[in-house]
Motif scaffolding. Structure first.
Motif, short mmCIF file in Angstrom:
data_model
loop_
_atom_site.label_atom_id
_atom_site.label_comp_id
_atom_site.label_asym_id
_atom_site.label_seq_id
_atom_site.Cartn_x
_atom_site.Cartn_y
_atom_site.Cartn_z
N ALA A 67 2.87 1.46 -11.29
CA ALA A 67 1.92 0.39 -11.02
C ALA A 67 2.12 -0.16 -9.61
O ALA A 67 1.14 -0.42 -8.90
N ASP A 68 3.37 -0.34 -9.20
CA ASP A 68 3.65 -0.80 -7.84
C ASP A 68 3.12 0.20 -6.81
O ASP A 68 2.53 -0.19 -5.81
N TRP A 69 3.36 1.48 -7.05
CA TRP A 69 2.88 2.52 -6.13
C TRP A 69 1.37 2.49 -6.05
O TRP A 69 0.79 2.61 -4.97
N SER A 70 0.72 2.33 -7.18
CA SER A 70 -0.74 2.26 -7.20
C SER A 70 -1.23 1.07 -6.39
O SER A 70 -2.20 1.18 -5.64
N LEU A 71 -0.54 -0.04 -6.53
CA LEU A 71 -0.93 -1.24 -5.79
C LEU A 71 -0.69 -1.05 -4.29
O LEU A 71 -1.54 -1.41 -3.47
N LEU A 72 0.44 -0.47 -3.93
CA LEU A 72 0.78 -0.30 -2.52
C LEU A 72 -0.09 0.72 -1.82
O LEU A 72 -0.26 0.66 -0.60
N THR A 73 -0.64 1.68 -2.54
CA THR A 73 -1.44 2.73 -1.90
C THR A 73 -2.94 2.54 -2.07
O THR A 73 -3.70 3.49 -1.86
N GLN A 74 -3.35 1.34 -2.41
CA GLN A 74 -4.78 1.07 -2.51
C GLN A 74 -5.41 1.22 -1.12
O GLN A 74 -4.90 0.67 -0.14
N PRO A 75 -6.51 1.95 -1.03
CA PRO A 75 -7.14 2.16 0.28
C PRO A 75 -7.50 0.86 1.00
O PRO A 75 -7.33 0.75 2.22
N SER A 76 -7.96 -0.15 0.26
CA SER A 76 -8.32 -1.40 0.92
C SER A 76 -7.09 -2.07 1.54
O SER A 76 -7.16 -2.61 2.65
N ARG A 77 -5.97 -2.04 0.85
CA ARG A 77 -4.74 -2.62 1.38
C ARG A 77 -4.27 -1.85 2.61
O ARG A 77 -3.88 -2.43 3.62
N LEU A 78 -4.31 -0.52 2.52
CA LEU A 78 -3.89 0.29 3.65
C LEU A 78 -4.81 0.07 4.86
O LEU A 78 -4.34 0.06 6.00
N GLN A 79 -6.09 -0.11 4.61
CA GLN A 79 -7.04 -0.37 5.70
C GLN A 79 -6.70 -1.69 6.39
O GLN A 79 -6.68 -1.78 7.61
N LYS A 80 -6.40 -2.73 5.60
CA LYS A 80 -6.03 -4.03 6.18
C LYS A 80 -4.75 -3.91 7.01
O LYS A 80 -4.64 -4.47 8.09
N LEU A 81 -3.76 -3.17 6.49
CA LEU A 81 -2.52 -2.98 7.24
C LEU A 81 -2.75 -2.20 8.52
O LEU A 81 -2.17 -2.51 9.56
N ALA A 82 -3.60 -1.18 8.43
CA ALA A 82 -3.90 -0.39 9.63
C ALA A 82 -4.58 -1.24 10.69
O ALA A 82 -4.27 -1.13 11.88
N GLU A 83 -5.47 -2.11 10.26
CA GLU A 83 -6.14 -2.99 11.22
C GLU A 83 -5.18 -4.03 11.78
O GLU A 83 -5.23 -4.36 12.97
N ALA A 84 -4.29 -4.54 10.95
CA ALA A 84 -3.34 -5.57 11.41
C ALA A 84 -2.34 -5.01 12.41
O ALA A 84 -1.94 -5.70 13.36
N TYR A 85 -1.93 -3.76 12.25
CA TYR A 85 -0.90 -3.18 13.11
C TYR A 85 -1.45 -2.10 14.05
O TYR A 85 -0.70 -1.29 14.57
N ARG A 86 -2.75 -2.11 14.28
CA ARG A 86 -3.38 -1.09 15.12
C ARG A 86 -2.80 -1.07 16.53
O ARG A 86 -2.48 -0.02 17.07
N ASP A 87 -2.63 -2.23 17.13
CA ASP A 87 -2.13 -2.29 18.51
C ASP A 87 -0.66 -1.87 18.59
O ASP A 87 -0.26 -1.17 19.52
N GLU A 88 0.14 -2.31 17.64
CA GLU A 88 1.57 -1.99 17.67
C GLU A 88 1.82 -0.50 17.41
O GLU A 88 2.72 0.10 17.99
N LEU A 89 1.06 0.08 16.49
CA LEU A 89 1.26 1.48 16.13
C LEU A 89 0.37 2.43 16.90
O LEU A 89 0.48 3.65 16.75
N HIS A 90 -0.51 1.89 17.73
CA HIS A 90 -1.45 2.69 18.52
C HIS A 90 -2.25 3.61 17.61
O HIS A 90 -2.36 4.82 17.86
N LEU A 91 -2.82 3.05 16.57
CA LEU A 91 -3.59 3.83 15.61
C LEU A 91 -5.03 3.96 16.09
O LEU A 91 -5.62 3.00 16.57
N VAL A 92 -5.56 5.15 15.97
CA VAL A 92 -6.97 5.39 16.25
C VAL A 92 -7.52 6.28 15.14
O VAL A 92 -6.80 7.09 14.57
#
Length: 122
Positions: A53-78
């Motif tokens: 259940a924790d893994w399912s919660l942590l790998t939700q696409p919406s959560r990952l999208q928010k994290l990617a947007e929050a750390y885009r500059d630090e991680l240089h994500l494109v």
């Protein structure tokens, strides 16, 4: 008053009662072990369910999208673009080295004149 056969039968009954008591005690001890194992298995299964259940919660696409947007500059994500995806045929062939054929152990870390080949001796 008591015959020898009576004494023998009494001794056999006492031995049978003792054997029955020991057998019952051993069976109860084994049953206790089985119950403890079953409880441990149940606990582990519940832990696995919680972790899933924790893994399912942590790998939700919406959560990952928010994290990617929050750390885009630090991680240089494109975002990945279509031209970045290649087929296997488009990848360059890796040059074949002597160590790949002979094995690194046989070479003992000694390069042979630094020569690498493209698959055929050059």
């Amino acid at each position: 008053m008591f015959r020898t056969s009576d004494m023998v039968l009494i001794a056999v009954m006492v031995c049978a009662a003792g054997f029955t008591y020991i057998t019952k005690h051993d069976a109860e001890a084994e049953l206790s072990k089985v119950r403890k194992l079953e409880a441990t298995i149940r606990f582990e299964e519940e832990t696995i369910d919680v972790l899933k259940a924790d893994w399912s919660l942590l790998t939700q696409p919406s959560r990952l999208q928010k994290l990617a947007e929050a750390y885009r500059d630090e991680l240089h994500l494109v975002p990945v673009e279509a031209h970045q995806i290649a087929r296997i045929e488009e990848l360059p062939a890796r040059p074949l080295r002597i160590e790949d054929i002979v094995g690194e152990d046989a070479m003992a870390g000694e390069p042979i004149d630094g020569v690498t080949t493209g698959g055929i001796g050059q």
